[in-house]
Design a protein around this motif. Structure first.
Motif, short mmCIF file in Angstrom:
data_model
loop_
_atom_site.label_atom_id
_atom_site.label_comp_id
_atom_site.label_asym_id
_atom_site.label_seq_id
_atom_site.Cartn_x
_atom_site.Cartn_y
_atom_site.Cartn_z
N LYS A 65 3.78 -4.07 7.03
CA LYS A 65 4.97 -3.90 7.84
C LYS A 65 5.94 -3.27 6.99
O LYS A 65 5.60 -3.14 5.43
N GLY A 66 6.02 -1.19 6.91
CA GLY A 66 7.16 -1.02 6.10
C GLY A 66 5.67 -0.05 5.26
O GLY A 66 6.64 1.14 5.39
N SER A 67 5.09 -0.12 5.57
CA SER A 67 4.34 0.75 4.95
C SER A 67 3.89 1.62 6.29
O SER A 67 3.35 1.40 6.93
N HIS A 68 3.35 3.30 5.72
CA HIS A 68 2.46 3.99 6.53
C HIS A 68 1.52 3.47 6.41
O HIS A 68 0.37 4.16 5.84
N ALA A 69 0.46 3.19 7.34
CA ALA A 69 -0.76 2.52 7.84
C ALA A 69 -0.84 2.01 9.21
O ALA A 69 -0.44 2.02 9.88
N LEU A 70 -2.06 1.41 9.76
CA LEU A 70 -3.06 1.56 10.45
C LEU A 70 -4.16 0.16 10.46
O LEU A 70 -5.33 0.53 9.41
N LEU A 111 -4.65 3.79 0.34
CA LEU A 111 -5.90 2.21 -0.89
C LEU A 111 -5.11 1.65 -2.47
O LEU A 111 -5.36 1.48 -2.11
N ALA A 112 -4.07 2.92 -3.13
CA ALA A 112 -3.77 2.97 -3.79
C ALA A 112 -3.00 1.81 -3.88
O ALA A 112 -2.16 1.68 -5.12
N SER A 113 -1.68 1.09 -2.97
CA SER A 113 -0.97 0.86 -2.94
C SER A 113 -0.68 -0.51 -3.60
O SER A 113 -1.78 -0.95 -3.12
N LYS A 114 0.18 -1.47 -4.04
CA LYS A 114 0.92 -2.99 -4.05
C LYS A 114 0.57 -3.41 -2.48
O LYS A 114 -0.33 -4.37 -2.47
N GLU A 115 1.02 -2.69 -1.50
CA GLU A 115 1.25 -3.56 -0.77
C GLU A 115 -0.68 -3.33 0.06
O GLU A 115 -0.75 -4.86 0.49
N MET A 116 -1.66 -2.29 0.31
CA MET A 116 -2.76 -2.46 0.34
C MET A 116 -3.98 -3.34 -0.71
O MET A 116 -4.56 -3.99 0.24
N ALA A 117 -3.43 -3.45 -1.44
CA ALA A 117 -3.70 -4.54 -2.40
C ALA A 117 -4.02 -6.15 -2.18
O ALA A 117 -4.67 -6.97 -1.66
N ALA A 118 -2.51 -6.39 -1.33
CA ALA A 118 -1.87 -7.83 -1.11
C ALA A 118 -2.81 -7.84 0.12
O ALA A 118 -3.03 -8.96 0.57
N ALA A 136 -3.80 -9.25 12.67
CA ALA A 136 -1.92 -9.69 13.02
C ALA A 136 -1.98 -9.54 10.89
O ALA A 136 -0.14 -9.49 10.44
N GLN A 137 -2.69 -10.29 10.63
CA GLN A 137 -1.75 -10.94 9.20
C GLN A 137 -1.92 -9.29 7.93
O GLN A 137 -0.59 -9.53 7.64
N MET A 138 -3.38 -8.73 8.30
CA MET A 138 -2.78 -7.23 7.88
C MET A 138 -1.53 -6.24 8.39
O MET A 138 -0.74 -5.69 7.19
N ASN A 139 -0.99 -6.32 9.07
CA ASN A 139 0.00 -5.43 10.09
C ASN A 139 1.14 -6.75 9.39
O ASN A 139 2.00 -5.86 9.38
#
Length: 189
Positions: A94-99, A34-41, A87-90
């Motif tokens: 992309k490239g992040s450890h996320a579900l 949740l602290a990653s810049k990818e999640m924030a974006a 789809a937008q969030m995936n």
């Protein structure tokens, strides 16, 4: 293709507080850093909101996002926008450890309104619903009677209760019993 319907088809009950199923809502579970810049974006692009602080809900121009645990969010959008939001969030993660998973059809949502809505909830959940302890944009994962649920406060003083669709009738029934006239506690109102 069958038409999507809510768990209880808009059931309502009016006692000393009103209980109403809110109908279909797009809900997406997102797990990751949740602290990653990818999640924030990803969250900002999907909802227009920032990643919320612990036990908070943040609303943007395209949806809302609720903190569910140190590595989990619940993204809420219009029901018909859920698949596109996934789809937008995936793509953004992309490239992040996320579900990212669409859980819209696995959940039911109830809204509690009226002066006694805090007392209705306090009878059923081990949460402090006093005004100073639980306000607008606060969220708690807990239980309603015997089943898991999440409760969040709205700016208008109402509350949303989110539960699994499989227990929607049970949750509606216990909320209804708790809101019956004659069962007022008048402690938190």
């Amino acid at each position: 293709m069958s038409k999507a319907v809510s768990a209880l088809d808009g059931a309502t009950f009016e006692g000393f507080a009103k209980v109403a199923e809110t109908g279909l809502r797009g809900m997406i579970t997102v797990r990751g850093d949740l602290a990653s810049k990818e999640m924030a974006a990803a969250v900002k692009a999907t909802t227009g909101a920032a990643v919320p602080a612990q036990r908070k809900v943040v609303t943007g121009d395209k949806g809302a996002v609720a903190w569910m645990s140190p590595d989990e969010l619940l993204v809420v959008v219009d029901y018909d926008q859920a698949e596109a939001a996934v789809a937008q969030m995936n793509e953004a993660l992309k490239g992040s450890h996320a579900l990212v998973a669409n859980v819209s059809d696995a959940r039911a949502v109830f809204r509690l309104t009226g002066d006694g809505n805090r007392d209705v909830l306090a009878k059923l959940a081990p949460v402090d619903f006093a005004h100073e302890a639980f306000g607008a944009d606060d969220i708690r994962r807990s239980r309603i009677a015997q089943v898991p649920a999440a409760v969040w406060g709205n700016a208008d003083g109402s509350f949303e209760v989110i539960c699994f669709r499989s227990v929607a009738q049970y949750v509606f029934d216990v909320l209804k019993v708790s809101a019956e006239v004659g069962g007022e506690v008048n402690h938190l109102g």
